[in-house]
Design a protein around this motif. Structure first.
Motif, PDB file in Angstrom:
ATOM      1  N   ALA A  79       0.860  -1.191   0.000  1.00 23.16           N
ATOM      2  CA  ALA A  79       0.000   0.000   0.000  1.00 23.16           C
ATOM      3  C   ALA A  79       0.891   1.233   0.000  1.00 23.16           C
ATOM      4  CB  ALA A  79      -0.882   0.005   1.241  1.00 23.16           C
ATOM      5  N   TYR A 128       0.013  -3.199   4.921  1.00 25.95           N
ATOM      6  CA  TYR A 128      -0.345  -3.801   3.630  1.00 25.95           C
ATOM      7  C   TYR A 128      -1.837  -4.150   3.606  1.00 25.95           C
ATOM      8  CZ  TYR A 128       4.503  -4.382   1.950  1.00 25.95           C
ATOM      9  OH  TYR A 128       5.775  -4.169   1.484  1.00 25.95           O
ATOM     10  N   ARG A 129      -2.344  -4.404   2.397  1.00 25.89           N
ATOM     11  CA  ARG A 129      -3.751  -4.801   2.264  1.00 25.89           C
ATOM     12  C   ARG A 129      -3.848  -6.322   2.291  1.00 25.89           C
ATOM     13  NH1 ARG A 129      -3.580  -0.488  -1.532  1.00 25.89           N
ATOM     14  NH2 ARG A 129      -4.755   1.252  -0.674  1.00 25.89           N
TER      15      ARG A 129
END
Ligand SMILES: Cc1cc2nc3c(=O)[nH]c(=O)nc-3n(C[C@H](O)[C@H](O)[C@H](O)COP(=O)(O)OP(=O)(O)OC[C@H]3O[C@@H](n4cnc5c(N)ncnc54)[C@H](O)[C@@H]3O)c2cc1C
Length: 350
Positions: free
Chosen positions: A212, A278-279
């Motif tokens: 991200a 992060y995703r």
């Protein structure tokens, strides 16, 4: 031209198909739908140090042979987006983790496997995203990782270019399959078509996380940690990471369990705190095709049937060597390899 039918078209089936087509066979692959294949779920490490257990000398020797086939395999596939990392770091947090890693490193070194000890500081110079709690570890040079989904796509393309035909249906009985020769490469489902092989499911979960904006970039190495006694790994992709993996022997459903996902996430974030940003793209489970002694089953079981299954936790690593051994078996050669023991295969088919 002699005809060959391959049952199962994931990493093992497709590698065998490409190699056989290049050796002059007219090849048909039966593959209903790859979506649930272990080959898609996998993290894609070509792990020798990380996947061999202390004392498993035969396994280590076979894994090293398997790795030695990769440079030529990659050159044949001709796609520079398959390789995701060129070496691996093994790291530990507490003294028990470090003690365990030291034992593994000593065992590997004793068998001539290249191992480079690293302090925590040296590890963070190589991978700045690794937690400051990491005390020490070692680098396993040359232990690549591949993007296994990209690999499957490229294998499928190369096989089609080499004339391999794919039939999108499931085989229910090997006796119904046409072909001068048949290769059984149906992963864990090989047990349904040939129960006596003794292949059983070893369930594992992985997470896929996407980078991200603003977060530290994905690592360049595979980073394998022992955190609070549990093993966890982070494998780079160009736009994120794969985190794995749990292991439940006998589990035969493909749904991830909340507890497994929670452990993987917390261990990965402890190893690399920036992953918190992060995703979470997916949590998936796959079934490794396991065997009682951990070695794959590659070889002839009758005049018409060759098996290539039971690759357990290392089927991506072992794909190229399996294709080579199957091609040699089909050509009537005697295979000289520690994983192939005629007695073992005939035991398995009694
Ligand atoms: C969580 C996890 C992480 C892993 N990580 C790694 C790793 O980092 N490195 C590594 O080397 N290995 C790893 N593995 C192991 C690796 O994924 C397997 O060993 C490997 O994918 C086995 O490949 P396969 O082609 O034999 O089986 P599969 O990939 O399971 O494919 C079998 C194929 O056969 C087809 N099929 C099944 N039944 C039939 C039928 N009756 N007729 C026709 N087709 C059929 C299926 O549709 C499927 O596509 C991991 C596995 C898991 C679960």
């Amino acid at each position: 031209m002699k005809t060959l039918t391959i049952v199962g078209g994931a990493v093992i089936g497709l590698s065998c198909a490409l190699r056989a087509a290049e050796s002059g066979w007219e090849v048909t692959v039966y593959e209903p739908d790859q979506t649930c294949a272990a080959s898609r779920v996998a993290a894609g490490m070509l792990g020798i140090a990380g996947e061999s257990r202390t004392g498993e000398d035969a396994y280590l020797a076979f894994a090293e042979q398997a790795m030695s086939r990769w440079p030529a395999f990659l050159e044949r596939l001709g796609d520079d987006r398959i390789v995701a990392a060129s070496s691996s770091l093994m790291v530990g947090v507490d003294s028990a983790d470090v003690g365990e890693l030291t034992m593994v490193a000593d065992w590997l070194r004793g068998r001539g496997h290249p191992v480079e000890p690293l302090t925590g500081k040296e590890i963070r110079i190589l991978e700045p995203a690794v937690s400051s709690r990491i005390r020490s570890g070692f680098r396993a040079g040359g232990e690549l990782a591949v993007d296994n989904r990209r690999l499957l796509q490229v294998l499928s393309d190369r096989a089609a270019e080499a004339g391999v035909r794919t039939v999108r249906s499931q085989v229910t009985d090997l006796a119904d399959v046409r072909g001068d020769q048949v290769v059984l490469a149906a992963g864990v489902n090989s047990a349904l078509l040939s129960p006596d092989l003794g292949v059983y499911p070893s369930k594992g979960e992985v997470l896929r996380l996407g980078w991200a904006t603003g977060a530290l970039p994905p690592p360049e190495h595979v980073v394998r940690g022992r955190i609070n006694g549990r093993a966890v790994y982070v494998v780079p992709r160009h736009d994120g990471v794969v985190v794995g993996a749990t292991q439940y022997d006998g589990g035969d459903d493909r749904l991830p369990v909340a507890g497994g996902v929670a452990d993987l996430l917390s261990d990965a974030i402890e190893l690399m705190p920036s992953l918190r940003e992060y995703r979470l793209l997916s949590a998936e489970a796959g079934l490794r095709p396991a065997t009682p002694d951990g070695m794959p089953l590659i070889g002839r079981v009758d005049d018409r049937t060759v098996v290539a299954t039971g690759h357990g936790r290392n089927g991506i690593l072992m794909s190229a060597i399996t294709a080579e051994l199957v091609a040699e078996t089909l050509a009537g050669k005697t295979i000289d390899n520690p994983s192939i023991d005629a007695g073992r295969l005939s035991w398995a088919t009694q």
